[in-house]
Scaffold this motif. Sequence first.
Motif, PDB file in Angstrom:
ATOM      1  N   MET A 126      10.238 -63.577 -75.748  1.00 16.74           N
ATOM      2  CA  MET A 126       9.449 -62.933 -76.789  1.00 16.74           C
ATOM      3  C   MET A 126       8.796 -61.651 -76.307  1.00 16.74           C
ATOM      4  O   MET A 126       8.779 -60.644 -76.993  1.00 16.74           O
ATOM      5  CB  MET A 126       8.382 -63.906 -77.270  1.00 16.74           C
ATOM      6  CG  MET A 126       7.265 -63.249 -78.048  1.00 16.74           C
ATOM      7  SD  MET A 126       6.048 -64.377 -78.667  1.00 16.74           S
ATOM      8  CE  MET A 126       6.335 -64.198 -80.393  1.00 16.74           C
ATOM      9  N   LEU A 127       8.251 -61.705 -75.079  1.00 18.80           N
ATOM     10  CA  LEU A 127       7.442 -60.581 -74.584  1.00 18.80           C
ATOM     11  C   LEU A 127       7.840 -60.327 -73.142  1.00 18.80           C
ATOM     12  O   LEU A 127       7.759 -61.223 -72.306  1.00 18.80           O
ATOM     13  CB  LEU A 127       5.966 -60.972 -74.703  1.00 18.80           C
ATOM     14  CG  LEU A 127       4.861 -60.005 -74.336  1.00 18.80           C
ATOM     15  CD1 LEU A 127       3.553 -60.451 -74.994  1.00 18.80           C
ATOM     16  CD2 LEU A 127       4.649 -59.963 -72.831  1.00 18.80           C
ATOM     17  N   LYS A 128       8.305 -59.115 -72.860  1.00 17.94           N
ATOM     18  CA  LYS A 128       8.759 -58.800 -71.505  1.00 17.94           C
ATOM     19  C   LYS A 128       8.255 -57.433 -71.074  1.00 17.94           C
ATOM     20  O   LYS A 128       8.465 -56.434 -71.760  1.00 17.94           O
ATOM     21  CB  LYS A 128      10.288 -58.841 -71.429  1.00 17.94           C
ATOM     22  CG  LYS A 128      10.822 -58.647 -70.012  1.00 17.94           C
ATOM     23  CD  LYS A 128      12.324 -58.829 -69.950  1.00 17.94           C
ATOM     24  CE  LYS A 128      12.831 -58.678 -68.512  1.00 17.94           C
ATOM     25  NZ  LYS A 128      14.299 -58.878 -68.424  1.00 17.94           N
ATOM     26  N   VAL A 129       7.590 -57.411 -69.938  1.00 18.07           N
ATOM     27  CA  VAL A 129       7.060 -56.183 -69.334  1.00 18.07           C
ATOM     28  C   VAL A 129       7.780 -55.960 -68.014  1.00 18.07           C
ATOM     29  O   VAL A 129       7.918 -56.896 -67.213  1.00 18.07           O
ATOM     30  CB  VAL A 129       5.538 -56.331 -69.096  1.00 18.07           C
ATOM     31  CG1 VAL A 129       5.036 -55.273 -68.134  1.00 18.07           C
ATOM     32  CG2 VAL A 129       4.782 -56.264 -70.406  1.00 18.07           C
ATOM     33  N   SER A 130       8.239 -54.745 -67.787  1.00 12.66           N
ATOM     34  CA  SER A 130       8.953 -54.434 -66.542  1.00 12.66           C
ATOM     35  C   SER A 130       8.404 -53.157 -65.907  1.00 12.66           C
ATOM     36  O   SER A 130       8.297 -52.125 -66.577  1.00 12.66           O
ATOM     37  CB  SER A 130      10.450 -54.252 -66.812  1.00 12.66           C
ATOM     38  OG  SER A 130      11.012 -55.425 -67.351  1.00 12.66           O
ATOM     39  N   ASP A 150       1.739 -45.545 -68.409  1.00 13.18           N
ATOM     40  CA  ASP A 150       2.271 -44.283 -67.890  1.00 13.18           C
ATOM     41  C   ASP A 150       3.787 -44.360 -67.750  1.00 13.18           C
ATOM     42  O   ASP A 150       4.499 -43.382 -67.990  1.00 13.18           O
ATOM     43  CB  ASP A 150       1.650 -43.969 -66.527  1.00 13.18           C
ATOM     44  CG  ASP A 150       0.152 -43.755 -66.615  1.00 13.18           C
ATOM     45  OD1 ASP A 150      -0.334 -43.404 -67.713  1.00 13.18           O
ATOM     46  OD2 ASP A 150      -0.537 -43.942 -65.592  1.00 13.18           O
ATOM     47  N   SER A 151       4.264 -45.519 -67.330  1.00 14.45           N
ATOM     48  CA  SER A 151       5.704 -45.710 -67.168  1.00 14.45           C
ATOM     49  C   SER A 151       6.020 -47.193 -67.183  1.00 14.45           C
ATOM     50  O   SER A 151       5.118 -48.039 -67.174  1.00 14.45           O
ATOM     51  CB  SER A 151       6.195 -45.078 -65.853  1.00 14.45           C
ATOM     52  OG  SER A 151       5.564 -45.694 -64.750  1.00 14.45           O
ATOM     53  N   GLY A 152       7.307 -47.514 -67.203  1.00 13.83           N
ATOM     54  CA  GLY A 152       7.739 -48.896 -67.316  1.00 13.83           C
ATOM     55  C   GLY A 152       8.165 -49.202 -68.741  1.00 13.83           C
ATOM     56  O   GLY A 152       8.275 -48.302 -69.581  1.00 13.83           O
ATOM     57  N   SER A 153       8.406 -50.469 -69.021  1.00  9.94           N
ATOM     58  CA  SER A 153       8.852 -50.868 -70.357  1.00  9.94           C
ATOM     59  C   SER A 153       8.112 -52.107 -70.834  1.00  9.94           C
ATOM     60  O   SER A 153       7.658 -52.922 -70.026  1.00  9.94           O
ATOM     61  CB  SER A 153      10.364 -51.130 -70.369  1.00  9.94           C
ATOM     62  OG  SER A 153      10.685 -52.250 -69.557  1.00  9.94           O
ATOM     63  N   TYR A 154       7.987 -52.223 -72.158  1.00  9.12           N
ATOM     64  CA  TYR A 154       7.363 -53.380 -72.801  1.00  9.12           C
ATOM     65  C   TYR A 154       8.117 -53.660 -74.090  1.00  9.12           C
ATOM     66  O   TYR A 154       8.102 -52.852 -75.018  1.00  9.12           O
ATOM     67  CB  TYR A 154       5.880 -53.106 -73.077  1.00  9.12           C
ATOM     68  CG  TYR A 154       5.204 -54.109 -73.982  1.00  9.12           C
ATOM     69  CD1 TYR A 154       5.604 -55.442 -74.043  1.00  9.12           C
ATOM     70  CD2 TYR A 154       4.126 -53.724 -74.789  1.00  9.12           C
ATOM     71  CE1 TYR A 154       4.971 -56.347 -74.875  1.00  9.12           C
ATOM     72  CE2 TYR A 154       3.483 -54.625 -75.609  1.00  9.12           C
ATOM     73  CZ  TYR A 154       3.906 -55.931 -75.657  1.00  9.12           C
ATOM     74  OH  TYR A 154       3.282 -56.834 -76.487  1.00  9.12           O
TER      75      TYR A 154
END
Length: 219
Positions: free
Chosen positions: A1-5, A58-62
């Motif tokens: 459901m929810l993924k942060v990288s 600032d950066s990364g993905s959600y």
Amino acid sequence: MLKVSHLQKSFLLGSRKNVVLKDVNLEIHAGEMVAIMGRSGSGKSTLLNILAGLDQADSGSYHFDNADVLAMNAAQAADFRKRNIGYIIQNSVLISSKNVFNNIALPLQYSKHSKAQIKEKVSFVLAALHISEVGFSSVEVLSGGEAQRVAIARSVIQEPKVIIADEPTGSLDEETEDDILRLFKMLNEQGKTIIIVTHNQKVADSCDRIFYMNNGNCI
């Protein structure tokens, strides 16, 4: 459901850059109840604000249900929050000029629900959270536990997919804390995904999993 990288977030303090989130990786499945722990200043509240669509990294993905939250503009982020997120903070601010019923009804009024729909939905959530008896009371006469129940009711009235709570029991006595934990368990059993930031090990132990924030990372 929810993924942060590989999430990163920093703030400027004068001319100095304060890195709050360095490389956060986090995955939460639908229907889970999870806790996030860590010392003050470890980035917990910043992470919650990003998960709720209130702040940008600032950066990364959600990604939330495959939607790229960080790519949303302000209007899209507001719609995302309205449809998906219920946010509860410690000492949630209630509007003193409105009674309990109207505090809870506020999100429905913003969403242009009819008076009949509002009455039905608010009456239901008041009963579910065992605060029907204070439904038309001034919020200024509520106990701490009652006020937090009202805040929870206002956060779930639009049936969000995820409930995010930042230290929801931090200022409550032990008996009231137990009541609030039972409420979260009830909501979780009804299918809500719940994310709780807490310093309280008892609260964390009531969750399915515990994540720890340390020096801008999450493990």
